[in-house]
Design a protein around this motif. Structure first.
Motif, short mmCIF file in Angstrom:
data_model
loop_
_atom_site.label_atom_id
_atom_site.label_comp_id
_atom_site.label_asym_id
_atom_site.label_seq_id
_atom_site.Cartn_x
_atom_site.Cartn_y
_atom_site.Cartn_z
N ILE A 1 -20.29 1.94 -5.60
CA ILE A 1 -18.97 1.59 -5.07
C ILE A 1 -18.41 2.75 -4.26
O ILE A 1 -17.95 2.58 -3.13
CB ILE A 1 -18.01 1.21 -6.23
N PHE B 1 -17.82 3.03 4.54
CA PHE B 1 -16.85 2.18 5.24
C PHE B 1 -15.82 3.04 5.97
O PHE B 1 -15.58 2.87 7.17
CB PHE B 1 -16.17 1.27 4.20
N MET C 1 -19.33 -3.13 7.28
CA MET C 1 -17.95 -3.61 7.18
C MET C 1 -17.04 -2.77 8.09
O MET C 1 -16.17 -3.29 8.78
CB MET C 1 -17.43 -3.55 5.75
N TYR D 1 -16.08 -10.39 17.05
CA TYR D 1 -15.65 -11.07 18.27
C TYR D 1 -14.17 -10.91 18.49
O TYR D 1 -13.41 -11.15 17.55
CB TYR D 1 -16.01 -12.56 18.19
N LYS E 1 -11.65 -17.39 4.57
CA LYS E 1 -12.55 -16.26 4.43
C LYS E 1 -12.10 -15.32 3.32
O LYS E 1 -12.90 -14.92 2.47
CB LYS E 1 -12.67 -15.50 5.76
N LEU F 1 -15.85 -15.14 -4.83
CA LEU F 1 -17.16 -14.53 -5.08
C LEU F 1 -17.00 -13.34 -6.02
O LEU F 1 -17.76 -13.17 -6.98
CB LEU F 1 -17.79 -14.10 -3.75
N MET G 1 -3.53 -8.02 19.66
CA MET G 1 -4.86 -8.05 19.07
C MET G 1 -5.37 -9.50 19.09
O MET G 1 -4.65 -10.40 18.68
CB MET G 1 -4.78 -7.53 17.63
N PRO H 1 -9.35 -13.65 16.53
CA PRO H 1 -10.55 -13.47 15.69
C PRO H 1 -10.74 -12.04 15.21
O PRO H 1 -11.31 -11.82 14.15
CB PRO H 1 -11.70 -13.90 16.61
N ARG H 2 -10.22 -11.07 15.99
CA ARG H 2 -10.35 -9.67 15.56
C ARG H 2 -9.46 -9.39 14.35
O ARG H 2 -9.83 -8.62 13.46
CB ARG H 2 -10.00 -8.75 16.73
N THR I 1 -11.29 -10.88 11.32
CA THR I 1 -12.38 -10.01 10.88
C THR I 1 -11.84 -8.79 10.14
O THR I 1 -12.37 -8.38 9.10
CB THR I 1 -13.23 -9.55 12.09
N MET I 2 -10.75 -8.22 10.66
CA MET I 2 -10.16 -7.05 10.01
C MET I 2 -9.70 -7.40 8.59
O MET I 2 -10.01 -6.67 7.63
CB MET I 2 -8.98 -6.55 10.84
N THR J 1 -12.92 -8.00 6.33
CA THR J 1 -13.71 -6.82 5.96
C THR J 1 -12.93 -5.93 4.99
O THR J 1 -13.49 -5.40 4.04
CB THR J 1 -14.13 -6.01 7.19
N PHE J 2 -11.61 -5.77 5.22
CA PHE J 2 -10.82 -4.96 4.29
C PHE J 2 -10.78 -5.62 2.91
O PHE J 2 -10.86 -4.93 1.89
CB PHE J 2 -9.41 -4.72 4.83
N ALA K 1 -13.12 -7.49 1.66
CA ALA K 1 -14.44 -7.28 1.07
C ALA K 1 -14.53 -5.88 0.45
O ALA K 1 -15.04 -5.72 -0.67
CB ALA K 1 -15.53 -7.46 2.13
N MET K 2 -14.02 -4.86 1.14
CA MET K 2 -14.10 -3.50 0.60
C MET K 2 -13.21 -3.35 -0.63
O MET K 2 -13.60 -2.71 -1.61
CB MET K 2 -13.71 -2.47 1.67
N ILE L 1 -14.98 -4.77 -3.51
CA ILE L 1 -16.01 -3.86 -4.02
C ILE L 1 -15.36 -2.82 -4.94
O ILE L 1 -15.86 -2.53 -6.02
CB ILE L 1 -16.80 -3.22 -2.85
N VAL L 2 -14.20 -2.32 -4.52
CA VAL L 2 -13.46 -1.36 -5.35
C VAL L 2 -13.05 -2.01 -6.68
O VAL L 2 -13.13 -1.38 -7.74
CB VAL L 2 -12.22 -0.84 -4.59
N LEU M 1 -14.56 -4.01 -8.43
CA LEU M 1 -15.67 -4.10 -9.38
C LEU M 1 -15.76 -2.87 -10.27
O LEU M 1 -16.47 -2.87 -11.28
CB LEU M 1 -17.00 -4.28 -8.64
N TRP M 2 -15.08 -1.81 -9.87
CA TRP M 2 -15.17 -0.52 -10.55
C TRP M 2 -15.16 -0.58 -12.07
O TRP M 2 -16.07 -0.12 -12.75
CB TRP M 2 -14.05 0.42 -10.05
#
Lengths: 324, 324
Positions: A5, A12, A215, A223, B180, B187, B298, B301-302, B305-306, B309-310, B312-313, B316-317, B319-320
């Motif tokens: 992690i 990232f 990421m 895009y 998203k 998940l 901005m 779609p950008r 995505t931002m 991705t944030f 998702a990160m 991940i944190v 899960l610590w």
């Protein structure tokens, strides 16, 4: 898992921080992509977007994975993945560099491009064959049984290595497409390595770092992209991916988790073969397949989402054999 | 885990198959979104895109999760998640339906909207408080220790339930944004439930089904969207998400994994509060925050995505605390 992690987050943040430094520099150095003359019309607007942006994730992957491996201890499997990722990455970097200096879209000639790839692939395959940790056996997905390829392991692995790297390169044709597909693949392989147990944790660590770097990179590559990854990017990702399946002996998962890459390569081969055979007829509007969808009128971001979601579902299916 | 994979794939295929049936039907019934008059200018092009598309994932979630629960056996935790998801979903459905029949963007009045939500939230909170499986203790992330809220559990949980559902609704402002972000959240919660062990597997099953349905829905909801989810969608997702954290007692993870939702709600509250306090001044160009970025130039779609991705990160944190 905590080190995974931490490393993913470090990669990232590193990639995010590199963007505002690297992109203006690439633009200033005129590392703008000369859009391939045969690309779809709509890609003309991408003229001038800097390429070689792949260094935004490749550098964090390189540095953070080295630092993490220093911390937990270098082991042979890690070195395979590392050499595969950054060996192919270096070939891609050379190609990009020459491409830009010659102001052409083609870079190295096909022979100049394939020879170093095959040399690196042969070296990796022979080393894997001789390694007590890898050897000549592949794991059969879903059953978990092993399949001994014997001496054929070497030519087949060379084919898989070179094939994966070039298929990744072919898939890199829409904004953020390869980044998203391969981030999902790395996440899946990381989960599988953890689920399998018994494998060296440096491999899972490398996978987590790849996810984190990508990421961060997606912030700039999604895009509409502000930078393209270039061959340095696609070769690094292809090399890292196939390196991870090589050391875990899970190469047979590639047609599932990297289905998008396989389809890109097959559609390209089919198109060229059919074109030559029929002296000018086409199977697809344009190959690789994602350009076929594009010319059919599907908006670019919609194609990307379609590829990413299908990859995600195939990756869930790929977990089957490792599920309890 | 195999039943999770099967169910997720079934929900994915189901949602994919519903798209070509539901979207033309919604279009024919003129369930087109009347774009809110105060939305950014660029959203005018979305006029006529059918809303209530959320049924494309809500129906597979409902049917596949019921079928899966029949197979593995109904248990109390599953019922909480189910009632939370589809109870709030039904309120959203009603709102959508009235909105469209009145041809206004507003639907139910604020009071008509909040009362059934609070009633449902109170019922769920009291039931959870009295349940031997849940009770009044929350798990503290990262430490794994427990925090007994005592009787305060009930009002606080009501606030968390209603807050999450409405924050999810606020986040649903750009094509595929909420789909998203919440797919990543589901998940993550699924992985956490599996890692924690000891929890009822119907909860992880529900999470996997939510991921599969959303992947299928994204085929139609990704930028540029062919359908919007509507309140039926955002309320179902918010309800399902907070239902999963309620039964696992992981509500304190929500500010991390659902940071995007929290930010949407806070930016809205801040904007309105400051506007009233200063008699007309604004903190953001427009609230919720994603519209602030949009008006700053901005591309849509950008921003998506931002956010993804944030998220998702941050996941991940999150899960610590569950990592070994």
């Amino acid at each position: 898992m905590k080190i995974m992690i931490l490393s993913a987050v470090a990669a990232f943040v590193f990639a995010l921080a590199l963007g505002p430094v690297v992109i203006p520099w690439l633009t200033k150095k005129k590392f703008g992509q000369n859009i391939y003359e045969l690309a779809p019309e709509s890609h003309k607007k991408k003229q001038g977007v800097p390429t070689m942006g792949g260094i935004i994730f490749a550098v964090p992957m390189l540095i953070v994975s080295l630092a993490a491996a220093c911390h937990v201890g270098f082991r042979t499997p890690f070195l395979y993945v590392f050499v595969s990722a950054f060996g192919f990455g270096a070939i891609g970097f050379t190609d990009d560099f020459i491409k830009i200096h010659m102001k052409r879209n083609l870079g190295l000639t096909p022979i100049q491009k394939i020879v170093p790839q095959v040399v690196l692939a042969v070296a990796l395959s022979v080393a894997a064959y001789l390694s007590p940790n890898i050897g000549s056996k592949w794991i059969l997905p879903f059953s978990g049984r092993e399949w001994d390829l014997g001496f054929w392991f070497i030519p087949i692995t060379v084919f898989v290595l070179v094939g994966t790297v070039n298929s990744a390169n072919l898939l890199d044709g829409l904004d953020g497409l390869l980044s998203k597909v391969s981030a999902i693949d790395f996440l899946t392989l990381t989960v599988i390595v953890v689920l399998m147990g018994g494998y060296d944790r440096t491999i899972a660590l490398f996978g987590a770092i790849a996810v984190g770097s990508l990421m961060g990179f997606l912030r700039y590559n999604g895009y509409p992209a502000r930078t393209f990854m270039g061959d340095v990017g696609s070769f690094t990702l292809g090399g890292a991916l196939v390196g991870m399946t090589l050391v875990t002996r899970l190469n047979l998962l590639l047609p599932i988790i990297a289905f998008a890459m396989v389809v890109s390569a097959l559609s390209d081969i089919l198109q060229i073969g059919y074109f030559k055979l029929t002296h000018g007829k086409r199977v697809f509007r344009m190959a690789p397949l994602h350009h076929h969808f594009e010319l059919g009128g599907m908006p670019e971001p919609r194609i990307i989402t379609m590829y990413a979601t299908f990859t995600a579902m195939l990756c869930i299916v790929a977990l089957w054999g490792f599920a309890t």
